[in-house]
Design an enzyme around this catalytic site. Structure first.
Site, PDB file in Angstrom:
ATOM      1  CB  SER A  18      15.315   3.852 -24.226  1.00 48.68           C
ATOM      2  OG  SER A  18      14.035   4.436 -24.071  1.00 48.68           O
ATOM      3  CG  ASP A 197      14.019  12.128 -20.494  1.00 48.72           C
ATOM      4  OD1 ASP A 197      13.061  11.497 -19.993  1.00 48.72           O
ATOM      5  OD2 ASP A 197      14.805  11.620 -21.318  1.00 48.72           O
ATOM      6  CG  HIS A 200      14.394   7.934 -21.230  1.00 44.52           C
ATOM      7  ND1 HIS A 200      14.356   9.029 -22.068  1.00 44.52           N
ATOM      8  CD2 HIS A 200      14.319   6.828 -22.017  1.00 44.52           C
ATOM      9  CE1 HIS A 200      14.277   8.605 -23.325  1.00 44.52           C
ATOM     10  NE2 HIS A 200      14.247   7.275 -23.319  1.00 44.52           N
TER      11      HIS A 200
END
Length: 248
Positions: A18, A197, A200
């Site tokens: 990600s 968060d 990320h």
């Protein structure tokens, strides 16, 4: 050398989890690479959120499918944020297997893209308590025991794997921890967080990671300054160069 080239434009390929997938966000590090290589190479994002080295190794032929017909100047590999979860977590990959997977992937990339710079990036740090709270609130589960100590352990595996495979290692972990420490010294209210968060990357975090990569690539074959632009840069001269004489 030539001042410009025609034909097939070069490419840059970014592979990862990600951190790479979300790097195509408008402020992301992959998006910034796109601007960095403007007129020199197209940047292709092959990031898979939640994936580990075990999964990327398994699907690598499909990840690379269709990418071998163009000249490739740079391939980045950024994995480890998920592998470094604790044993028993569904994403956990033990350090020895992780290192072997990274070596395998890097060697495959080297054999596939023989003229490219292959750069493996150590994963960013984590704000462990913040990300755990985020996961509990959002997913109803803990964050898998991610800590900076574990990230450091997996970063060492990446450093060894890069040496074994003969690839460049870019230390994103250390670079981002240095900036994060600098931010904490000036006070949390005076500097933007590197994370959205806890794991990320925020716009600032993406900026730091991009800058770390940009500096690491300076002077290499993947440095845009060493690359030839796609078609003439001068729009005034372009018609006389590219169009038939009777159409100018």
């Amino acid at each position: 050398g030539a001042e410009w080239v025609r034909g097939c434009k070069a490419q840059v390929v970014c592979i990862g989890d990600s951190i790479t997938e979300y790097g195509s966000d408008p402020s992301g590090w992959v998006t910034r690479l796109g601007w960095h290589y403007s007129r020199k190479a197209d940047v292709i994002n092959r990031g898979y959120s939640g994936y580990t080295t075990r999964l990327i190794r398994a699907i690598l032929p499909d990840v690379l499918d269709g990418l071998t017909s163009r000249p490739t100047r740079l391939v980045t590999l950024l994995l480890g944020s998920n592998d470094s979860t604790v044993a028993g977590h569904f994403q956990h990959v033990p350090p020895d297997e992780f290192e072997a997977n990274v070596v395998f992937i890097l060697r495959e990339l080297k054999s596939t893209f023989k003229d490219a710079v292959i750069a493996v990036i150590t994963p960013p740090p984590v704000e462990a308590e913040r990300y755990d709270a985020f996961c509990r609130k959002t997913y109803g589960a803990d964050a898998g025991g991610r800590t900076n100590a574990r990230m450091q352990q997996y970063a060492k595996c990446i450093e060894r794997a890069a040496a074994l495979a003969g690839c460049q290692c870019v230390d994103g972990l250390t670079s981002m921890r240095v900036v994060s420490h600098q931010h904490s010294r000036v006070g949390a209210g005076d500097a933007p967080s590197l994370f959205t968060d806890g794991l990320h990357l925020s716009p600032r975090g993406n900026e730091v990671l991009f800058e770390c990569l940009r500096q690491a690539l300076q002077g290499t074959a993947a440095d845009p300054e060493k690359m030839t632009p796609h078609f003439p840069l001068d729009p005034v001269a372009a018609p006389s160069i590219l169009l038939p004489p009777d159409s100018v």
